[in-house]
Design an enzyme around this catalytic site. Structure first.
Site, PDB file in Angstrom:
ATOM      1  N   GLU D  65       0.815  -1.223   0.000  1.00 42.97           N
ATOM      2  CA  GLU D  65       0.000   0.000   0.000  1.00 42.97           C
ATOM      3  C   GLU D  65       0.842   1.264   0.000  1.00 42.97           C
ATOM      4  O   GLU D  65       0.565   2.203  -0.754  1.00 42.97           O
ATOM      5  CB  GLU D  65      -0.958   0.012   1.188  1.00 42.97           C
ATOM      6  CG  GLU D  65      -2.172  -0.890   1.030  1.00 42.97           C
ATOM      7  CD  GLU D  65      -1.880  -2.343   1.339  1.00 42.97           C
ATOM      8  OE1 GLU D  65      -0.764  -2.656   1.775  1.00 42.97           O
ATOM      9  OE2 GLU D  65      -2.789  -3.177   1.128  1.00 42.97           O
ATOM     10  N   HIS D 134     -11.276  -4.347   9.761  1.00 45.25           N
ATOM     11  CA  HIS D 134     -11.926  -4.221   8.446  1.00 45.25           C
ATOM     12  C   HIS D 134     -13.281  -3.546   8.530  1.00 45.25           C
ATOM     13  O   HIS D 134     -14.120  -3.725   7.653  1.00 45.25           O
ATOM     14  CB  HIS D 134     -12.132  -5.603   7.819  1.00 45.25           C
ATOM     15  CG  HIS D 134     -10.883  -6.303   7.388  1.00 45.25           C
ATOM     16  ND1 HIS D 134      -9.981  -6.804   8.274  1.00 45.25           N
ATOM     17  CD2 HIS D 134     -10.391  -6.575   6.161  1.00 45.25           C
ATOM     18  CE1 HIS D 134      -8.979  -7.385   7.612  1.00 45.25           C
ATOM     19  NE2 HIS D 134      -9.203  -7.251   6.340  1.00 45.25           N
TER      20      HIS D 134
HETATM   21  C1  LIG Z   1      -2.485  -4.360   4.563  1.00 43.14           C
HETATM   22  C2  LIG Z   1      -3.505  -5.222   3.911  1.00 43.14           C
HETATM   23  N1  LIG Z   1      -3.707  -5.129   2.578  1.00 43.14           N
HETATM   24  C3  LIG Z   1      -4.616  -5.889   1.950  1.00 43.14           C
HETATM   25  C4  LIG Z   1      -5.383  -6.784   2.662  1.00 43.14           C
HETATM   26  C5  LIG Z   1      -6.459  -7.616   1.958  1.00 43.14           C
HETATM   27  N2  LIG Z   1      -6.004  -9.009   1.855  1.00 43.14           N
HETATM   28  C6  LIG Z   1      -6.411  -9.948   2.739  1.00 43.14           C
HETATM   29  S1  LIG Z   1      -5.719 -11.438   2.436  1.00 43.14           S
HETATM   30  C7  LIG Z   1      -4.884 -10.838   1.104  1.00 43.14           C
HETATM   31  C8  LIG Z   1      -3.997 -11.745   0.294  1.00 43.14           C
HETATM   32  C9  LIG Z   1      -2.885 -12.265   1.134  1.00 43.14           C
HETATM   33  O1  LIG Z   1      -2.111 -13.116   0.365  1.00 43.14           O
HETATM   34  P1  LIG Z   1      -1.063 -14.039   1.088  1.00 43.14           P
HETATM   35  O2  LIG Z   1      -0.201 -13.195   1.987  1.00 43.14           O
HETATM   36  O3  LIG Z   1      -0.367 -14.852   0.063  1.00 43.14           O
HETATM   37  O4  LIG Z   1      -1.918 -14.965   2.048  1.00 43.14           O
HETATM   38  P2  LIG Z   1      -2.957 -16.071   1.579  1.00 43.14           P
HETATM   39  O5  LIG Z   1      -4.304 -15.408   1.480  1.00 43.14           O
HETATM   40  O6  LIG Z   1      -2.493 -16.630   0.265  1.00 43.14           O
HETATM   41  O7  LIG Z   1      -2.941 -17.118   2.664  1.00 43.14           O
HETATM   42  C10 LIG Z   1      -5.148  -9.499   0.907  1.00 43.14           C
HETATM   43  C11 LIG Z   1      -4.583  -8.671  -0.182  1.00 43.14           C
HETATM   44  C12 LIG Z   1      -5.166  -6.863   4.058  1.00 43.14           C
HETATM   45  N3  LIG Z   1      -5.898  -7.704   4.826  1.00 43.14           N
HETATM   46  N4  LIG Z   1      -4.222  -6.093   4.648  1.00 43.14           N
END
Ligand SMILES: Cc1ncc(C[n+]2csc(CCOP(=O)(O)OP(=O)(O)O)c2C)c(N)n1
Ligand SMILES: Cc1ncc(C[n+]2csc(CCOP(=O)(O)OP(=O)(O)O)c2C)c(N)n1
Ligand SMILES: [Mg+2]
Ligand SMILES: [Mg+2]
Lengths: 304, 328, 304, 328
Positions: D65, D134
């Site tokens: 971000e 959230h």
């Molecule tokens: C700072 C932030 N940005 C965006 C999000 C929205 N978000 C939740 S899970 C996710 C993907 C995370 O990917 P990864 O770290 O690979 O974990 P996975 O879901 O694959 O277990 C995103 C972008 C968030 N929760 N926090």
């Protein structure tokens, strides 16, 4: 334990389909081996930090499925009194300071927990679980640098399931690999087949031992697969976005390994499966019988 | 804790902060200090600590605010009591998630399982042309974000006792100090201050000036000058902002019936707005005139000295506002 | 140009000593070669982002010393009308979107400027200058990743002067080198002797050409030396903290190089020096003659 | 711009946001969109854009971000008009420096040399147990930080016109949308809305309800129910918060003499506090009763549905407060 996680998550998937869950639920089916492999070398006093997708970490750490279900259902008896929910399950007393809804948010906490463990001489270690998507959050690199400069007993575990929500992580991630990025910060960093619980346990075991011996932090990239969508119910808006993966089943992998070792997994599995099914069913029933949290609780726990 | 002897021999504000930290470090080995250049103590609050407590407890950090504030959150949960010097409080913006969403939420999200006894200390305010990114007072951001205590001492006495209270608190506490007051003189008296206290001085009957930090100093000198005009001014130094000392504020305003809130933060959604709204809600009947707000207009702090002076509430502005609400 | 920077900064040091400056002033004496070497390959339309220690970048980019002095003195005729000051000198029209008081704050801006240049087809490049201390800010790594994934025409220049304020950077920085960290994000990353203006110009020239040709971003670590303290007046509280460095003088280095090439620098230098001294003196006089900014200006320029 | 035909056929709020972006992208090739999973359009405002405008202008980002908001600041200075979908507006905390200290300060620090025509769109508010990280409404943080415009539409009409105004503005604008209103129905009428507008409906004479987002919906339904009790309620939907529509607010309050400000943000230093303080300052004489604030108490948003409901101002709370200020 992998079976318990599998059954726990399948139960949630089913509850979600039947509209019995609120909020957003991210399941870990397919990723059981990383959680179980890593946590197998942890002991009381050690702490883990987790993510929005953390049920498997919590179960592998030994948390009670009933209190986890209760939390996810928003009941008084949940680990957080129903105030955390699926993305924030935690049990500090059992060595899981908890899940974080902010991607990358929990990573520096592990550095501090490890620092505290060393300063207080507890001999404990701190493990931070995070995903491949989190490998693009700057705070990860700040945390790696601090951990190395401070030589704290920490283990960074990147669960690489290939996806950042709906985006294939490679499409938004530069460089050879996440482990290579970590290595540039001067700590032992390797990648392992995250669906092979034995391989994960071996690699994590070495890293945890290194940390306990005061030989500093390590980084472990576990390559695994996410079987389900990013979260339950995503079909409502996410067009089919997955490349055909032919995900490996960590549980079958273990059974193959056993066969390879001349053992017959079938009997073992049937007995364990029966046990675990009973345990999960009972846990769910117990959780569902729980009352809602009293409304006053909404106004407590902001300050000590 | 009442004692006859002075608890600290510090005679200036920044050394009083440092002395409070030092005393807590002597009493409690869980207290550790980190941040950028804390061993030299560039900003004042950590000066001299490295010499006494060594580099195991006083730790220079890389420029990784999100990382080392986050690490402090983890260390606090893990049983230590970290004091993080963030230098200029506007650098908290780089670590805002760790302060607002982590330190300020974890206790609640875990249903009370964890405490986060963390102190983040940083300078706040304009002190001679440090310009937009090194001069602002972000108090209102922390108050609205919630989950963190906030104090902003304006004298060595307040600095010593509030820093001590902050370190001994089981909650995250933001300790702000004004760079223009680092050398402000005063003695540390034996009567302690606690989080949630205000300091009412001088006592007056015509109008209440509610202010913090440098603005509290300006309010006090306006009180003196207005006395000569026959206007009796009471100054409430709101040195604790979370908890907000509503009792002291309302007691004063109910007595005087008139209030001017002076704030070095930006006006919109400011501490001044909060105090004004709170007074209106709780003491409407007692008000003989509308509560006046004096704050930085919604502009960043400019570099040029004459422009910087123009955006801060001056003693003249404060005096004029006080006269206005009194004489109508 | 290096001489101009040297004289400009020495003039400020002198003004500071005489109490004629307000605010915090970070001088670049000793680092002239990185700024001059890099900017030598830039052209109109290209943009640079800079830091709290940015006077040399601005002068090397061709900014007017008079308007720079005026800004640093808080006068109406300054580049920012006196609202920015030493840490925020900028001249967008001349290709310097500006200095930043937040360490690392300007780095992602360069990625966006480069993205815009490519999308608008201007053929321009963006260069971000930052220090070795900034190499521990997470946003640097986020920016490198974005730049590589987007393949934008950007050049990241780390001016490694060995210090993070008063802390030797190596004491708080893990890993082999900053360039190695950058390389892990998949872009060409090298280190160069930052006191050798010819070497810097050569390396930067290649990188800028690569960017202009659409071959993506590069990273350049320039190893240089900071002759003075972190900022003027630090003696008031900073105990002697510097290891004995025997800083190289980029200007002498250039003269040696010229001698090596059979040229006689003495004459050249004396003539240039006379010119530049006159230019700087005139610029300062002009700036000091400037009026203060009218007070109304304090309330303008928040919104368009 | 007045036209007879409907400018958008969108019938729900999130699609109206997407349609506004799409129309701006058709009109102006400098408009680009990026953020996490914007090609799928997880959050709504970017759904369908990738199909029409392609992956050169609709760009999925890594979870960085600070990096991609900072890149958008640079791109805006460089001549583009980026629209960044930050998903949940509380994720801005990770990029807070880039928003507050960069996007919100650069124009001023450079003495007006740059414009930063950047839009950051994110959801704000509680919508069914998304829990503490959230669900919050950070409006007041942006208002106090300053330097950025803020709008928070509550209907498709507001959503379309305010998003359009945001993209066409030369200033950074934060566009908030409530996840519980993504499917809110309504038509987009031809009369445009501009930054700084408020929507006054229904008209009433006894009390002014000042609210935004989901709270504006609750205020409107309370207006209906109180009508049957013979209380005439006027609702001012403060869909633009910076600029703040003071004229509309004061006109309403001067007419009714009574005001309740309903805010889904945390109470302290909230938008409710600002509006209350501003009314007290500017319309004190017209007030027949103190301005009442209804907001989330200073707690994070809990997960359990019954607890979540308990911390948000409900229609019952709003009706009770309205009756109270009317009947005293
Ligand atoms: C700072 C932030 N940005 C965006 C999000 C929205 N978000 C939740 S899970 C996710 C993907 C995370 O990917 P990864 O770290 O690979 O974990 P996975 O879901 O694959 O277990 C995103 C972008 C968030 N929760 N926090
Ligand atoms: C986010 C942030 N943290 C801390 C500071 C305080 N600070 C100003 S300069 C500096 C050191 C920067 O070191 P480096 O990047 O190497 O640049 P140099 O001063 O050596 O040119 C620090 C810590 C700041 N301005 N911004
Ligand atoms: Mg993933
Ligand atoms: Mg340096």
């Amino acid at each position: 334990m992998m079976l318990r996680i599998r059954l726990f998550e399948e139960t949630l998937a089913d509850l979600y389909k039947r509209g019995a869950l609120v909020g957003v639920v991210h399941l870990s089916i397919g990723q059981e081996a990383t959680a179980v492999g890593v946590c197998s070398s942890l002991r009381a006093g050690d702490q883990i930090t987790s993510t929005h997708r953390g049920h498997h970490h919590m179960l592998a750490r030994g948390l009670d499925p009933r209190r986890m279900f209760a939390e996810i259902l928003g009941r008084a008896g949940g680990y957080c009194g129903g105030k955390g929910g699926s993305m924030h399950v935690s049990s500090v007393a059992e060595g899981a300071v908890g899940a974080n809804g902010i991607v990358g948010g929990g990573i520096p906490h592990a550095v501090g927990l490890a620092f505290a463990a060393r300063r207080l001489g507890t001999g404990s270690v701190a493990v931070s679980f995070f995903g491949d998507g989190a490998a693009n959050q700057g705070v990860l690199f700040e945390s790696l640098n601090l951990a190395v400069v401070w030589q704290v007993p920490a283990l960074f575990v990147c669960e690489n399931n290939g996806y950042t929500e709906f985006t294939p992580t490679h499409a938004v991630t530069a460089g050879e690999s996440i482990a290579v990025r970590a290595a540039a910060f001067g700590l032992p960093a390797g990648a392992v087949d995250g669906d092979d619980v034995v391989a994960v346990a071996r690699a994590a075991g070495e890293a945890v031992e290194r940390a306990r011996d005061g030989r500093g932090p390590s980084f472990l990239e576990c390559r695994t697969h996410r079987w389900r969508g990013h979260h339950e119910g995503e079909e409502s808006y996410a067009k089919p976005y997955r490349q055909a993966v032919d995900p490996e089943d960590p549980i079958e992998r273990l059974e193959q390994a056993m066969r390879g070792a001349g053992l017959d997994p079938v009997e073992l599995r049937t007995s364990i499966e029966a046990e675990e099914r009973a345990l999960i069913a009972e846990a769910l029933a117990g959780a569902q019988a729980e009352p809602l949290p009293p409304v006053e609780r909404a106004f407590e726990d902001v300050f000590a | 804790m009442i004692s006859v002897a002075a608890p600290s021999s510090a005679k200036r504000l920044a050394p009083a902060l440092a002395d409070a930290i030092a005393q807590c470090m002597r009493e409690d080995s869980r207290v550790v200090v980190w941040g950028e250049d804390v061993t030299i103590g560039v900003m004042g609050p950590t000066r001299g600590l490295a010499e006494e407590f060594g580099l195991e407890r006083v730790i220079d950090c890389p420029i990784s605010e999100a990382g080392f504030v986050g690490a402090a959150v983890g260390a606090a949960i893990g049983g230590l009591r970290p004091v993080v010097d963030i230098m200029f409080s506007s650098f908290t913006y780089v670590a805002f998630d760790q302060i607002a969403n982590q330190a300020g939420r974890l206790r609640y999200m875990t249903g009370g399982q964890v405490a986060v006894p963390l102190v983040v200390v940083g300078s706040a305010g304009a002190a001679g042309s440090n310009a937009a990114q090194h001069s602002e007072v972000p108090t209102a951001l922390f108050l609205n974000a919630g989950g963190v205590r906030v104090v902003f001492p304006s004298t060595p006495h307040q600095a010593f006792w509030l820093m001590r209270a902050a370190i001994r608190s089981d909650d995250p506490v933001i300790v702000l100090h004004h760079p223009a007051l680092a050398a402000a003189r005063g003695t540390v008296d034996p009567e302690p201050l606690a989080l949630g206290d205000a300091v009412v001085h001088p006592i007056g009957t015509d109008v209440s000036l509610l202010a913090t930090g440098l603005m509290a100093h300006r309010a006090r000198s306006v009180a003196e000058s207005l006395a000569s005009e026959g206007v009796s001014v009471e100054v409430v130094d709101v040195c604790s902002l979370n908890p907000m000392p509503w009792k002291a504020i309302l007691t004063s305003v109910e007595k005087t019936g008139r209030a001017v809130v002076v704030d070095e933060g930006r006006l919109t959604c400011s501490v001044a707005s909060e105090i004004s709204a709170g007074i209106a809600e709780r003491a409407f009947g007692a008000l003989a005139a509308p509560v006046r707000r004096l704050a930085v207009p919604d502009v960043p702090i400019p570099f040029a000295p004459n422009l910087e002076a123009a955006v801060l509430p001056s003693e003249e502005d404060i005096a004029a506002a006080a006269r206005e609400v009194v004489r109508g």
